[in-house]
Write an enzyme that holds these catalytic residues in place. Structure first.
Site, short mmCIF file in Angstrom:
data_model
loop_
_atom_site.label_atom_id
_atom_site.label_comp_id
_atom_site.label_asym_id
_atom_site.label_seq_id
_atom_site.Cartn_x
_atom_site.Cartn_y
_atom_site.Cartn_z
N GLY A 189 23.15 -19.23 105.65
CA GLY A 189 22.67 -18.45 104.38
C GLY A 189 23.73 -18.59 103.52
O GLY A 189 24.79 -19.30 103.74
N ASP B 133 28.55 -13.54 109.20
CA ASP B 133 27.21 -14.00 108.68
C ASP B 133 26.71 -12.99 107.51
O ASP B 133 27.53 -12.05 107.10
CB ASP B 133 26.30 -13.63 109.78
CG ASP B 133 25.02 -14.49 109.92
OD1 ASP B 133 24.74 -15.40 108.69
OD2 ASP B 133 24.62 -14.75 110.72
N GLY B 134 25.78 -13.35 106.90
CA GLY B 134 25.09 -12.62 105.76
C GLY B 134 24.43 -11.70 106.49
O GLY B 134 24.11 -11.51 107.55
N LYS C 166 17.94 -9.38 109.09
CA LYS C 166 18.41 -10.36 108.76
C LYS C 166 17.27 -11.43 109.09
O LYS C 166 16.15 -10.83 109.48
CB LYS C 166 19.59 -10.90 109.89
CG LYS C 166 20.77 -10.26 109.38
CD LYS C 166 21.93 -10.63 110.43
CE LYS C 166 22.42 -12.21 110.66
NZ LYS C 166 22.23 -13.01 109.36
N GLU D 51 21.52 -16.64 115.24
CA GLU D 51 22.35 -15.60 114.58
C GLU D 51 22.69 -14.44 115.45
O GLU D 51 23.75 -14.01 115.65
CB GLU D 51 21.85 -15.13 113.33
CG GLU D 51 22.08 -16.12 112.24
CD GLU D 51 21.38 -15.90 111.26
OE1 GLU D 51 21.72 -16.50 109.86
OE2 GLU D 51 20.60 -15.04 110.80
N LYS E 26 22.17 -5.70 98.72
CA LYS E 26 21.77 -5.58 100.03
C LYS E 26 21.82 -4.09 100.78
O LYS E 26 20.90 -4.14 101.89
CB LYS E 26 22.33 -6.48 100.67
CG LYS E 26 22.32 -8.05 100.50
CD LYS E 26 21.09 -8.66 100.57
CE LYS E 26 21.01 -10.06 100.30
NZ LYS E 26 21.80 -11.12 101.01
C1 A5P Z 1 19.49 -16.27 107.69
O1 A5P Z 1 18.63 -16.52 108.77
C2 A5P Z 1 19.91 -14.88 107.38
O2 A5P Z 1 19.88 -14.18 108.42
C3 A5P Z 1 20.93 -14.65 106.53
O3 A5P Z 1 22.17 -14.49 107.04
C4 A5P Z 1 20.56 -14.02 105.41
O4 A5P Z 1 19.10 -14.03 104.86
C5 A5P Z 1 21.43 -13.54 104.39
O5 A5P Z 1 21.43 -14.89 103.42
P1 A5P Z 1 22.13 -14.85 102.09
O6 A5P Z 1 23.78 -14.79 102.53
O7 A5P Z 1 21.73 -16.27 101.73
O8 A5P Z 1 21.55 -13.99 101.32
#
Ligand code: A5P
Length: 227
Positions: free
Chosen positions: A29, A83-84, A96, A105, A123
């Site tokens: 992401g 991670d995001g 997520k 993830e 978020k």
């Molecule tokens: C990917 O599968 C997701 O879990 C991402 O970590 C989540 O969607 C956050 O993405 P962004 O940083 O693009 O908002």
């Protein structure tokens, strides 16, 4: 809409957690991509780390950024995964998977001693489910059953498609049901129930996993730590 500034500021702050010689989980992401790019710059300046990617997209990005990669099997236990996330509750529970990499993830985050999450302030939610979507990865064969069973749990499952209309296929060869949801009164109970359904590979609920969340809030980055 996530601002372009947010991922870069949190990515720079996240580098403070990294020490020479560590093995790091690399999420997927935009926020994770910003972290990988920032990490690549440090590697270029001499930092020695190894990364374990959570998606094919992250493999490509990390390779381009010059971050050395190893497989999960080669890495064993990781030092920190970055991670995001799509939703962050006050107790640092997460949703997520809007980006589709939720299963890998979770595996990478669970393989790490610490899990650090990078988000923009938009978020942050008071109750998981507020943004109205919970991604659930299923084995394609299970689609009709999973649809019925998730609907019976008061979720509204919609099969994820790509921009061209084709079914979205995860890096694991599976499909995703984006489940419309209201704020979840019992996320842990729902997680147990959904994961017990035949054909469900994983959900976007990451409960009790994040140790710290870096939040871009205006011009500053706040660090929230799990107590
Ligand atoms: C990917 O599968 C997701 O879990 C991402 O970590 C989540 O969607 C956050 O993405 P962004 O940083 O693009 O908002």
């Amino acid at each position: 809409m996530v601002s372009d500034i947010a991922p870069r500021a949190t990515a720079r702050r996240a580098l403070d957690f990294v020490k020479d010689g560590q093995t790091l989980g690399l999420g997927s992401g935009r926020a994770a991509a910003a972290f990988v790019e920032a990490l690549g710059e440090r590697v270029g300046a001499g930092l020695r780390v190894r990364g374990v990617p959570t998606s094919v997209a992250t493999v490509e990005l990390a390779t381009k950024a010059g971050v050395p990669l190893v497989t999960l099997a080669e890495a064993g236990e990781l030092d920190i995964a970055f991670d995001g996330a799509d939703e962050v509750a006050p107790n640092l529970d997460l949703i997520k998977g809007y980006g589709g990499a939720l299963v890998r993830e979770r595996i990478v985050a669970a393989s790490a001693r610490r899990f650090v999450v990078l988000v923009g302030a938009e978020k942050l939610v008071s109750t998981l489910g507020e943004r109205g979507k919970l991604p659930i990865e299923i084995v394609p064969y299970a689609l009709p059953l999973a649809r019925r069973q998730l609907a019976a749990l008061d979720l509204v499952p919609v099969l994820r498609t790509r921009a061209d209309g084709a079914t979205y296929v995860t890096d694991n060869g599976n499909w995703i049901l984006d489940c419309g949801t209201r704020p979840l009164a019992d996320a842990a109970g729902l997680e147990r129930t959904v994961r017990a359904l035949p054909g469900v590979v994983g959900t976007g609920l990451f409960l009790g996993m994040a140790h710290a969340v870096l939040v871009q809030d205006g011009t500053r980055v706040r660090v929230l730590e799990r107590t």
